[in-house]
Design an enzyme around this catalytic site. Structure first.
Site, PDB file in Angstrom:
ATOM      1  N   GLY A  48     -37.122 -14.750 -39.822  1.00  0.00           N
ATOM      2  CA  GLY A  48     -36.479 -15.986 -39.996  1.00  0.00           C
ATOM      3  C   GLY A  48     -35.087 -15.959 -40.043  1.00  0.00           C
ATOM      4  N   GLU A  49     -34.350 -17.016 -40.659  1.00  0.00           N
ATOM      5  CA  GLU A  49     -32.770 -16.925 -40.440  1.00  0.00           C
ATOM      6  C   GLU A  49     -32.377 -16.552 -42.143  1.00  0.00           C
ATOM      7  OE1 GLU A  49     -31.322 -16.742 -38.112  1.00  0.00           O
ATOM      8  OE2 GLU A  49     -30.139 -15.925 -38.729  1.00  0.00           O
ATOM      9  N   SER A  50     -31.974 -15.434 -42.293  1.00  0.00           N
ATOM     10  CA  SER A  50     -31.939 -14.824 -43.869  1.00  0.00           C
ATOM     11  C   SER A  50     -30.889 -16.421 -44.908  1.00  0.00           C
ATOM     12  CB  SER A  50     -31.325 -13.489 -44.302  1.00  0.00           C
ATOM     13  OG  SER A  50     -29.651 -13.280 -43.297  1.00  0.00           O
ATOM     14  N   CYS A  80     -38.696  -8.503 -42.230  1.00  0.00           N
ATOM     15  CA  CYS A  80     -36.435  -8.823 -41.037  1.00  0.00           C
ATOM     16  C   CYS A  80     -35.656  -9.811 -41.913  1.00  0.00           C
ATOM     17  CB  CYS A  80     -37.076  -9.473 -39.931  1.00  0.00           C
ATOM     18  SG  CYS A  80     -36.252  -9.134 -38.600  1.00  0.00           S
ATOM     19  N   ARG A 107     -27.280  -6.987 -40.752  1.00  0.00           N
ATOM     20  CA  ARG A 107     -27.754  -7.925 -39.702  1.00  0.00           C
ATOM     21  C   ARG A 107     -27.588  -7.563 -38.632  1.00  0.00           C
ATOM     22  NH1 ARG A 107     -25.645 -13.635 -41.298  1.00  0.00           N
ATOM     23  NH2 ARG A 107     -27.517 -14.055 -40.263  1.00  0.00           N
ATOM     24  N   ILE A 134     -36.955  -8.045 -33.929  1.00  0.00           N
ATOM     25  CA  ILE A 134     -36.096  -9.505 -33.482  1.00  0.00           C
ATOM     26  C   ILE A 134     -35.401  -9.645 -33.660  1.00  0.00           C
ATOM     27  CG2 ILE A 134     -37.195 -12.442 -32.724  1.00  0.00           C
ATOM     28  CD1 ILE A 134     -40.121 -11.364 -33.285  1.00  0.00           C
ATOM     29  N   ARG A 135     -33.982  -9.642 -33.488  1.00  0.00           N
ATOM     30  CA  ARG A 135     -32.625  -9.831 -33.776  1.00  0.00           C
ATOM     31  C   ARG A 135     -33.040  -9.155 -34.789  1.00  0.00           C
ATOM     32  NH1 ARG A 135     -31.763 -14.655 -35.217  1.00  0.00           N
ATOM     33  NH2 ARG A 135     -33.666 -15.265 -35.103  1.00  0.00           N
ATOM     34  N   HIS A 171     -41.555  -6.861 -37.744  1.00  0.00           N
ATOM     35  CA  HIS A 171     -42.380  -7.859 -37.869  1.00  0.00           C
ATOM     36  C   HIS A 171     -44.136  -7.507 -38.062  1.00  0.00           C
ATOM     37  CE1 HIS A 171     -40.122 -11.828 -37.874  1.00  0.00           C
ATOM     38  NE2 HIS A 171     -39.250 -10.803 -37.034  1.00  0.00           N
ATOM     39  N   GLU A 173     -46.864  -9.381 -39.508  1.00  0.00           N
ATOM     40  CA  GLU A 173     -47.654 -10.117 -38.908  1.00  0.00           C
ATOM     41  C   GLU A 173     -48.196 -10.816 -37.607  1.00  0.00           C
ATOM     42  OE1 GLU A 173     -44.148 -10.031 -39.399  1.00  0.00           O
ATOM     43  OE2 GLU A 173     -43.720 -11.530 -39.034  1.00  0.00           O
TER      44      GLU A 173
HETATM   45  N1  GLN Z   1     -31.181 -12.413 -37.686  1.00  0.00           N
HETATM   46  C1  GLN Z   1     -31.751 -12.508 -38.155  1.00  0.00           C
HETATM   47  C2  GLN Z   1     -31.287 -13.074 -39.777  1.00  0.00           C
HETATM   48  O1  GLN Z   1     -30.201 -12.241 -40.080  1.00  0.00           O
HETATM   49  C3  GLN Z   1     -32.892 -12.227 -39.273  1.00  0.00           C
HETATM   50  C4  GLN Z   1     -34.310 -11.884 -37.782  1.00  0.00           C
HETATM   51  C5  GLN Z   1     -34.887 -11.862 -37.997  1.00  0.00           C
HETATM   52  O2  GLN Z   1     -35.990 -12.590 -39.321  1.00  0.00           O
HETATM   53  N2  GLN Z   1     -36.351 -11.855 -36.484  1.00  0.00           N
HETATM   54  O3  GLN Z   1     -31.359 -13.633 -40.737  1.00  0.00           O
END
Ligand code: GLN
Length: 196
Positions: A48-50, A80, A107, A134-135, A171, A173
């Site tokens: 997600g977004e940390s 992630c 990141r 993913i990112r 990921h 999952e």
């Molecule tokens: N780029 C996100 C972050 O910095 C992590 C991306 C992800 O969890 N798929 O939190």
């Protein structure tokens, strides 16, 4: 066995499906009482977004209790953004979140152009595992000799294990292979049975 999946933000549903498919009970951690009132045998920190997840953990008073559970040996599978939450140091950021995993992470390390991609390689003993990034972050430093590298991709460290903490930049999952979740559940079972 009961596993808690942090469900504040991000990709938590897919983890729940994987855990249930592998035969364990799974609950969502949305507030402090979910964390403390369930005698959890394992915890999943999803992608997600940390920054958002870290902020919510602080606001909900869950950061410290979660840190204590992990320090006490509760197994954790972090993917992630979850890996970023666990990391002791985040490059370019003076503040870390849980900080229980002695590694430094960077990141969004693969850049915007290659924000998402797949790579097949070994993850620990698992061969030809499909990794979806993913990112994604990478691990740029191991800050303890006890950190084991489980996987590399493009000459970067993308999976580590330290005690009962598994940190993955990708990921597992979202694909069909539950092997990593099964290995995590093995750790949880040992913890449940009092074997450290
Ligand atoms: N780029 C996100 C972050 O910095 C992590 C991306 C992800 O969890 N798929 O939190």
């Amino acid at each position: 066995m009961k596993i808690g999946v942090l469900a504040l933000q991000g990709a938590f549903r897919e983890h729940q499906d994987m855990i249930r498919l592998s035969g364990a009970e799974c609950i969502e951690i949305r507030q402090l009482s979910d964390l403390t009132g369930n005698s959890l045998d394992g915890i999943v920190l999803p992608g997600g977004e940390s920054t958002v997840q870290g902020k919510l953990l602080r606001e909900l008073g869950m950061l410290e209790p979660l840190r204590n559970m992990i320090k006490a040996g509760t197994p954790v599978l972090a993917t992630c953004a979850g890996l970023i939450l666990l990391a002791e140091k985040i490059e370019g950021d003076p503040v870390s979140h849980l900080g229980t995993l002695p590694v430094t992470v960077k990141r969004n390390a693969f850049g915007r152009q290659t924000g998402s991609f797949e790579y097949t390689g070994n993850v620990g003993k698992l061969q030809n595992f499909l990794m979806t990034f993913i990112r994604a972050p990478i691990v740029t430093a191991l800050n303890s000799q006890e950190v084991e590298v489980l996987a590399e991709c493009r000459e970067q460290i993308v999976a580590v294990k330290y005690g009962n903490q598994i940190g993955l930049a990708f990921h597992p999952e979202i694909n069909d292979d539950p092997s990593i979740h099964r290995e995590f559940l093995d750790l949880c079972e040992k913890f449940h049975n009092g074997i450290k």
